[in-house]
Design an enzyme around this catalytic site. Sequence first.
Site, PDB file in Angstrom:
ATOM      1  NE  ARG A  18      -4.048  -1.884   0.155  1.00  0.00           N
ATOM      2  CZ  ARG A  18      -4.066  -3.122  -0.353  1.00  0.00           C
ATOM      3  NH1 ARG A  18      -3.012  -3.591  -1.010  1.00  0.00           N
ATOM      4  NH2 ARG A  18      -5.128  -3.887  -0.242  1.00  0.00           N
TER       5      ARG A  18
ATOM      6  CB  SER B 215      -9.313  -1.878   3.380  1.00  0.00           C
ATOM      7  OG  SER B 215      -9.439  -3.191   2.902  1.00  0.00           O
TER       8      SER B 215
ATOM      9  CD  GLU C 170      -6.366   0.789   1.271  1.00  0.00           C
ATOM     10  OE1 GLU C 170      -6.063  -0.344   1.662  1.00  0.00           O
ATOM     11  OE2 GLU C 170      -7.182   0.998   0.359  1.00  0.00           O
TER      12      GLU C 170
HETATM   13  P1  FAD Z   1      -8.752   8.097  -6.312  1.00  0.00           P
HETATM   14  O1  FAD Z   1      -9.493   7.577  -5.138  1.00  0.00           O
HETATM   15  O2  FAD Z   1      -9.430   9.082  -7.163  1.00  0.00           O
HETATM   16  O3  FAD Z   1      -7.362   8.690  -5.810  1.00  0.00           O
HETATM   17  C1  FAD Z   1      -6.586   7.992  -4.862  1.00  0.00           C
HETATM   18  C2  FAD Z   1      -5.255   8.736  -4.694  1.00  0.00           C
HETATM   19  O4  FAD Z   1      -4.522   8.664  -5.902  1.00  0.00           O
HETATM   20  C3  FAD Z   1      -5.415  10.227  -4.393  1.00  0.00           C
HETATM   21  O5  FAD Z   1      -4.358  10.616  -3.561  1.00  0.00           O
HETATM   22  C4  FAD Z   1      -5.286  10.871  -5.761  1.00  0.00           C
HETATM   23  O6  FAD Z   1      -4.808  12.202  -5.676  1.00  0.00           O
HETATM   24  C5  FAD Z   1      -4.248   9.974  -6.414  1.00  0.00           C
HETATM   25  N1  FAD Z   1      -4.378   9.871  -7.876  1.00  0.00           N
HETATM   26  C6  FAD Z   1      -5.417   9.359  -8.576  1.00  0.00           C
HETATM   27  N2  FAD Z   1      -5.149   9.379  -9.886  1.00  0.00           N
HETATM   28  C7  FAD Z   1      -3.923   9.927 -10.031  1.00  0.00           C
HETATM   29  C8  FAD Z   1      -3.088  10.230 -11.151  1.00  0.00           C
HETATM   30  N3  FAD Z   1      -3.461   9.977 -12.405  1.00  0.00           N
HETATM   31  N4  FAD Z   1      -1.888  10.824 -10.903  1.00  0.00           N
HETATM   32  C9  FAD Z   1      -1.492  11.107  -9.646  1.00  0.00           C
HETATM   33  N5  FAD Z   1      -2.231  10.834  -8.555  1.00  0.00           N
HETATM   34  C10 FAD Z   1      -3.434  10.252  -8.736  1.00  0.00           C
HETATM   35  N6  FAD Z   1      -7.469  -1.087  -3.214  1.00  0.00           N
HETATM   36  C11 FAD Z   1      -6.601  -2.129  -3.218  1.00  0.00           C
HETATM   37  O7  FAD Z   1      -5.388  -1.916  -3.259  1.00  0.00           O
HETATM   38  N7  FAD Z   1      -7.033  -3.416  -3.181  1.00  0.00           N
HETATM   39  C12 FAD Z   1      -8.343  -3.743  -3.145  1.00  0.00           C
HETATM   40  O8  FAD Z   1      -8.693  -4.913  -3.108  1.00  0.00           O
HETATM   41  C13 FAD Z   1      -9.292  -2.683  -3.142  1.00  0.00           C
HETATM   42  N8  FAD Z   1     -10.614  -2.935  -3.091  1.00  0.00           N
HETATM   43  C14 FAD Z   1     -11.519  -1.911  -3.067  1.00  0.00           C
HETATM   44  C15 FAD Z   1     -12.881  -2.222  -3.026  1.00  0.00           C
HETATM   45  C16 FAD Z   1     -13.819  -1.191  -3.011  1.00  0.00           C
HETATM   46  C17 FAD Z   1     -15.292  -1.561  -2.963  1.00  0.00           C
HETATM   47  C18 FAD Z   1     -13.402   0.153  -3.065  1.00  0.00           C
HETATM   48  C19 FAD Z   1     -14.413   1.262  -3.096  1.00  0.00           C
HETATM   49  C20 FAD Z   1     -12.043   0.475  -3.089  1.00  0.00           C
HETATM   50  C21 FAD Z   1     -11.088  -0.568  -3.089  1.00  0.00           C
HETATM   51  N9  FAD Z   1      -9.705  -0.301  -3.137  1.00  0.00           N
HETATM   52  C22 FAD Z   1      -8.806  -1.348  -3.172  1.00  0.00           C
HETATM   53  C23 FAD Z   1      -9.210   1.078  -3.140  1.00  0.00           C
HETATM   54  C24 FAD Z   1      -9.211   1.742  -4.540  1.00  0.00           C
HETATM   55  O9  FAD Z   1     -10.005   1.029  -5.434  1.00  0.00           O
HETATM   56  C25 FAD Z   1      -7.793   1.846  -5.102  1.00  0.00           C
HETATM   57  O10 FAD Z   1      -6.939   2.523  -4.237  1.00  0.00           O
HETATM   58  C26 FAD Z   1      -7.787   2.541  -6.476  1.00  0.00           C
HETATM   59  O11 FAD Z   1      -6.508   2.448  -7.060  1.00  0.00           O
HETATM   60  C27 FAD Z   1      -8.177   4.034  -6.393  1.00  0.00           C
HETATM   61  O12 FAD Z   1      -8.365   4.501  -7.717  1.00  0.00           O
HETATM   62  P2  FAD Z   1      -9.117   5.854  -8.032  1.00  0.00           P
HETATM   63  O13 FAD Z   1      -8.977   6.111  -9.477  1.00  0.00           O
HETATM   64  O14 FAD Z   1     -10.494   5.783  -7.507  1.00  0.00           O
HETATM   65  O15 FAD Z   1      -8.234   6.876  -7.186  1.00  0.00           O
HETATM   66  N1  EPU Z   2     -11.699 -10.812   8.995  1.00  0.00           N
HETATM   67  C1  EPU Z   2     -12.400 -10.644  10.153  1.00  0.00           C
HETATM   68  N2  EPU Z   2     -13.568  -9.932  10.093  1.00  0.00           N
HETATM   69  C2  EPU Z   2     -14.035  -9.418   8.944  1.00  0.00           C
HETATM   70  C3  EPU Z   2     -13.316  -9.590   7.751  1.00  0.00           C
HETATM   71  C4  EPU Z   2     -12.137 -10.292   7.799  1.00  0.00           C
HETATM   72  O1  EPU Z   2     -11.990 -11.104  11.212  1.00  0.00           O
HETATM   73  O2  EPU Z   2     -15.109  -8.789   8.994  1.00  0.00           O
HETATM   74  C5  EPU Z   2     -10.434 -11.566   9.040  1.00  0.00           C
HETATM   75  C6  EPU Z   2     -10.621 -12.966   8.487  1.00  0.00           C
HETATM   76  O3  EPU Z   2     -10.111 -13.865   9.428  1.00  0.00           O
HETATM   77  C7  EPU Z   2      -9.741 -13.012   7.279  1.00  0.00           C
HETATM   78  C8  EPU Z   2      -8.779 -11.855   7.442  1.00  0.00           C
HETATM   79  O4  EPU Z   2      -9.448 -10.912   8.270  1.00  0.00           O
HETATM   80  O5  EPU Z   2      -9.021 -14.196   7.211  1.00  0.00           O
HETATM   81  C9  EPU Z   2      -8.426 -11.201   6.126  1.00  0.00           C
HETATM   82  O6  EPU Z   2      -9.632 -10.775   5.465  1.00  0.00           O
HETATM   83  P1  EPU Z   2      -9.679 -10.478   3.901  1.00  0.00           P
HETATM   84  O7  EPU Z   2      -9.206 -11.681   3.134  1.00  0.00           O
HETATM   85  O8  EPU Z   2     -11.008  -9.932   3.583  1.00  0.00           O
HETATM   86  O9  EPU Z   2      -8.550  -9.396   3.711  1.00  0.00           O
HETATM   87  P2  EPU Z   2      -8.247  -8.016   4.453  1.00  0.00           P
HETATM   88  O10 EPU Z   2      -6.911  -8.143   5.098  1.00  0.00           O
HETATM   89  O11 EPU Z   2      -9.363  -7.609   5.323  1.00  0.00           O
HETATM   90  C10 EPU Z   2      -6.991  -7.098   2.374  1.00  0.00           C
HETATM   91  C11 EPU Z   2      -6.940  -5.821   1.621  1.00  0.00           C
HETATM   92  C12 EPU Z   2      -8.107  -5.741   0.640  1.00  0.00           C
HETATM   93  C13 EPU Z   2      -8.013  -6.898  -0.334  1.00  0.00           C
HETATM   94  C14 EPU Z   2      -8.070  -8.197   0.474  1.00  0.00           C
HETATM   95  C15 EPU Z   2      -7.903  -9.415  -0.401  1.00  0.00           C
HETATM   96  C16 EPU Z   2      -5.824  -4.231   3.057  1.00  0.00           C
HETATM   97  C17 EPU Z   2      -5.959  -3.034   3.930  1.00  0.00           C
HETATM   98  N3  EPU Z   2      -6.953  -4.700   2.534  1.00  0.00           N
HETATM   99  O12 EPU Z   2      -8.165  -7.061   3.191  1.00  0.00           O
HETATM  100  O13 EPU Z   2      -7.990  -4.522  -0.094  1.00  0.00           O
HETATM  101  O14 EPU Z   2      -9.065  -6.877  -1.266  1.00  0.00           O
HETATM  102  O15 EPU Z   2      -7.009  -8.201   1.460  1.00  0.00           O
HETATM  103  O16 EPU Z   2      -6.568  -9.522  -0.781  1.00  0.00           O
HETATM  104  O17 EPU Z   2      -4.713  -4.704   2.843  1.00  0.00           O
HETATM  105  C18 EPU Z   2      -8.578  -2.232  -0.078  1.00  0.00           C
HETATM  106  O18 EPU Z   2      -7.360  -2.017  -0.004  1.00  0.00           O
HETATM  107  O19 EPU Z   2      -9.430  -1.323  -0.155  1.00  0.00           O
HETATM  108  C19 EPU Z   2      -9.033  -3.625  -0.082  1.00  0.00           C
HETATM  109  C20 EPU Z   2     -10.309  -3.979  -0.125  1.00  0.00           C
END
Ligand code: FAD
Ligand code: EPU
Length: 356
Positions: free
Chosen positions: A178, A251, A348
Amino acid sequence: MSTPADTDDTPPLRWSLTENAPLQALNTFHVRASAAQLLELHDPALLPEVLALPQVADGPLLVLGSGSNVLIAADLPGTVLVFGNRDIRILEHRADHAVVRAGAGVSWHGLVMWSLQNGLSGLENLALIPGTAGAAPIQNIGAYGAQVGEFIQAVEAWDCQEESWVRLDNAQCAFAYRDSVFKQQADRYLITAIELKLPLLHDLRMDYAGIREELQAQGVELPVAADVANAVIAIRRRKLPDPDVLGNAGSFFKNPVLPLEQVEVLQQRFPALPVFPAEHDGLRKVSAAWMIEHRGWKGYRDGDAGVAASHALVLVNHGTATGAQLLSLARRISASVLDTFGVPIEPEPRLLGAQW
Ligand code: FAD
Ligand code: EPU
């Protein structure tokens, strides 16, 4: 709204500037806020030109993609820049890999599906992550055992500090969990395109909890990359609320990375605490979701600010919560985790208009 030219024979719109622009549709928490100006730029080559416009040069500048990793806690002064370049090109096709270039405005999930449809693999575990290609390097998006930094060959950007175009190679991006140089030096680089080196074939990653079980449930015996993507999509749909239905930013907290000795002490007190490998031997990642759930927050709701019932790490906006209300809830959650576990948890998403 002002545009570069206003005659009948103008070429397709290359940028537009809107004053006092609403941001509710530009953040996946769907909180109400506005930007003093919204600049939509379809041709990034014009960046130096538009950045020099007096109304842009005189105030702060912030890039937004889809707003899926921000919490907006106040109206934003200055200019919010959104990239509208959505082209995907194959730069190089070799026997074992291809190099793909995607414009900053390309949908990340769209790019993942495009790569799989074109016989390329690597990105399947990163399916259904919201947001744009340009934002993917910022926090080095990761999920289900993969991180985008493994596949990024280069990032093209405008360097606001040096006022020049740059092309950062993978090492210069300093990717970590991250984290990246772009997160460390927020607002320095305006990313206009990314280049990904994608293998034609590679070892599928199916060890992250739930993937093999999902493939089995779907009756897939000899999975290919697209099957892994489908499994990841199905798991994500079960666990994470759809931001179009319930505002959220995924997250809300990062999983804390702690020294092994501290984790061993925690595990003695909390044997069920899930612990994952980290980037270095002496460090471990612990589950923030588990600690938050243990403190009873899962499904909690205070007005329209709440915690998802399906995942304790996801803060949700049930309707009209403000950024400040969501932030206040996040602070209460973090304080309770610190109190019980002695572990600070950090947001995050980027906080806009507020400090943690
Ligand atoms: P924004 O939210 O618009 O911006 C995020 C940051 O990036 C800001 O600081 C912005 O200034 C900067 N930025 C954006 N575009 C540019 C650019 N072109 N140049 C310079 N800076 C820029 N993230 C994960 O890593 N793993 C996940 O599994 C994951 N799951 C998600 C699930 C959900 C339901 C949601 C809502 C979010 C999740 N995220 C996850 C977070 C998010 O999707 C990512 O961080 C994604 O990359 C953000 O993209 P965005 O275009 O929406 O960026
Ligand atoms: N868990 C709980 N309670 C919950 C959910 C999860 O106890 O309500 C525990 C479970 O035991 C599980 C563990 O947490 O085994 C991990 O859960 P999960 O696999 O959902 O992953 P996470 O660590 O919660 C991270 C990323 C996610 C990414 C998933 C899958 C971060 C901060 N988040 O979540 O990224 O999708 O792993 O790889 O690292 C995001 O960054 O926005 C995001 C969604």
